[in-house]
Design a protein around this motif. Structure first.
Motif, mmCIF file in Angstrom:
data_model
loop_
_atom_site.group_PDB
_atom_site.id
_atom_site.type_symbol
_atom_site.label_atom_id
_atom_site.label_comp_id
_atom_site.label_asym_id
_atom_site.label_seq_id
_atom_site.Cartn_x
_atom_site.Cartn_y
_atom_site.Cartn_z
ATOM 1 N N UNK A 1 -12.331 -2.785 -9.273
ATOM 2 C CA UNK A 1 -11.750 -2.665 -8.009
ATOM 3 C C UNK A 1 -11.547 -4.228 -7.468
ATOM 4 N N UNK A 2 -12.620 -4.893 -7.637
ATOM 5 C CA UNK A 2 -12.404 -6.208 -7.302
ATOM 6 C C UNK A 2 -11.465 -7.016 -7.888
ATOM 7 N N UNK A 3 -11.591 -6.765 -9.371
ATOM 8 C CA UNK A 3 -10.574 -7.264 -9.999
ATOM 9 C C UNK A 3 -9.170 -7.236 -9.834
ATOM 10 N N UNK A 4 -8.842 -5.774 -9.486
ATOM 11 C CA UNK A 4 -7.386 -5.433 -8.973
ATOM 12 C C UNK A 4 -7.050 -5.908 -7.751
ATOM 13 N N UNK A 5 -7.905 -6.071 -6.736
ATOM 14 C CA UNK A 5 -7.536 -6.548 -5.359
ATOM 15 C C UNK A 5 -7.465 -8.092 -5.456
ATOM 16 N N UNK A 6 -8.123 -8.758 -6.427
ATOM 17 C CA UNK A 6 -8.041 -10.247 -6.530
ATOM 18 C C UNK A 6 -6.667 -10.620 -7.335
ATOM 19 N N UNK A 7 -6.429 -9.950 -8.296
ATOM 20 C CA UNK A 7 -5.193 -10.253 -9.247
ATOM 21 C C UNK A 7 -4.088 -9.708 -8.529
ATOM 22 N N UNK A 8 -3.835 -8.512 -8.043
ATOM 23 C CA UNK A 8 -2.522 -7.870 -7.558
ATOM 24 C C UNK A 8 -2.541 -7.943 -5.973
ATOM 25 N N UNK A 9 -3.470 -8.483 -5.260
ATOM 26 C CA UNK A 9 -3.349 -8.617 -3.839
ATOM 27 C C UNK A 9 -3.266 -7.216 -3.241
ATOM 28 N N UNK B 1 -5.679 -3.402 -2.640
ATOM 29 C CA UNK B 1 -6.889 -2.474 -2.980
ATOM 30 C C UNK B 1 -6.578 -1.326 -3.586
ATOM 31 N N UNK B 2 -7.037 -1.236 -4.610
ATOM 32 C CA UNK B 2 -6.611 0.198 -5.150
ATOM 33 C C UNK B 2 -6.822 1.447 -4.456
ATOM 34 N N UNK B 3 -6.035 2.318 -4.348
ATOM 35 C CA UNK B 3 -5.959 3.487 -3.822
ATOM 36 C C UNK B 3 -6.940 4.620 -4.737
ATOM 37 N N UNK B 4 -6.403 4.614 -5.818
ATOM 38 C CA UNK B 4 -7.067 5.614 -6.931
ATOM 39 C C UNK B 4 -7.601 4.816 -7.911
ATOM 40 N N UNK C 1 1.275 1.276 -12.123
ATOM 41 C CA UNK C 1 0.337 1.731 -11.084
ATOM 42 C C UNK C 1 0.521 0.810 -9.862
ATOM 43 N N UNK C 2 0.770 -0.444 -9.677
ATOM 44 C CA UNK C 2 0.889 -1.127 -8.347
ATOM 45 C C UNK C 2 2.252 -0.629 -7.760
ATOM 46 N N UNK C 3 3.342 -0.139 -8.446
ATOM 47 C CA UNK C 3 4.519 0.209 -7.925
ATOM 48 C C UNK C 3 4.307 1.576 -7.288
ATOM 49 N N UNK C 4 3.408 2.578 -7.806
ATOM 50 C CA UNK C 4 3.187 3.708 -7.456
ATOM 51 C C UNK C 4 2.287 3.749 -6.156
#
Length: 239
Positions: A10-18, A20-23, A126-129
């Motif tokens: 979750x931390x990597x996704x938020x840091x890399x893709x700006x 916060x993951x929903x799912x 996933x980011x698009x969704x």
């Protein structure tokens, strides 16, 4: 997924893709190869490929307003190759989060351009969704920022350049032949021979037929360009 791994992802996704993951399960799936006994990235890759294509096409259209369709297509095809996507996947640290079966990992699939390129597209899907096209577009522009202006001139694909060289020098068109296919299905290696009949040939290996052909064309173009064939001497006049 263990709690610590989930927090790390979750931390990597938020840091890399700006974002916060929903799912988190969808992000995990985007990083999961078919060699694992779990849902894999292929559906998200299908979607992400289209997201990347639209985002890149729109960006090129805006960035090079004077260029015709053919030039834009050359730029596009250079920027969205599997090899470029794999490079970016490595740069953002996706390899540390890949989920591979044991055999696939032992076979070196964790460094496969094919797999890493697909994973990057799946992540964009996933980011698009979750966040929509604007967010996906922004990430594409950030991740590809150093590449879109890398070449001021319109890039020429090595196979096209070799074809043009052969035509300009009155040679037969290049011929490509697969001479070996090795490795497991999830990490194949293709060896291709590229030749200009009665002049020169080279071989190269890649993770896909296209990658191997491109590498072989590059090598052959470098070889023939070093010493271009001499022009045929015109017949002498007779009295």
């Amino acid at each position: 997924m263990a709690a610590a791994q989930a927090r790390d992802l979750a931390a990597w996704v938020e840091r890399t893709f700006d974002h916060r993951p929903h799912d988190l399960a969808d992000w995990e799936r985007a990083l999961t190869h078919a060699s694992r006994a779990a849902p894999d990235y292929e559906r998200f890759e299908f979607l992400g490929d289209r997201v990347l294509g639209l985002s890149m096409a729109e960006w090129l259209f805006e960035t090079f307003p004077a260029e015709p369709e053919g030039a834009l297509s050359k730029r596009f095809n250079t920027l969205v190759t599997g090899a470029v996507c794999a490079e970016i996947a490595r740069e953002i640290g996706a390899t540390a989060h890949l989920r591979l079966g044991k055999q696939a990992r032992d076979d070196g699939a964790g460094d496969s351009d094919n797999i890493l390129g697909d994973v990057l597209e799946a992540l964009l899907g996933v980011l698009y969704r979750e966040a929509g096209l604007d967010a996906a577009r922004a990430i594409v522009r950030r991740l590809w920022a150093d590449r879109i202006h890398a070449e001021a001139a319109v890039p020429q694909h090595p196979k096209s350049a070799l074809q043009e060289w052969a035509a300009a020098n009155q040679r037969k068109p290049p011929v490509y032949e697969i001479i070996e296919r090795a490795g497991p299905g999830h990490a194949p290696r293709f060896t291709v021979r590229a030749s200009i009949p009665k002049l020169a040939e080279t071989t190269a290996t890649g993770g896909s037929k296209q990658e191997a052909e491109t590498a072989a064309a590059t090598a052959l173009l470098n070889e023939v360009s070093v010493a271009p064939p001499k022009k045929r001497r015109a017949p002498s006049a007779t009295g």
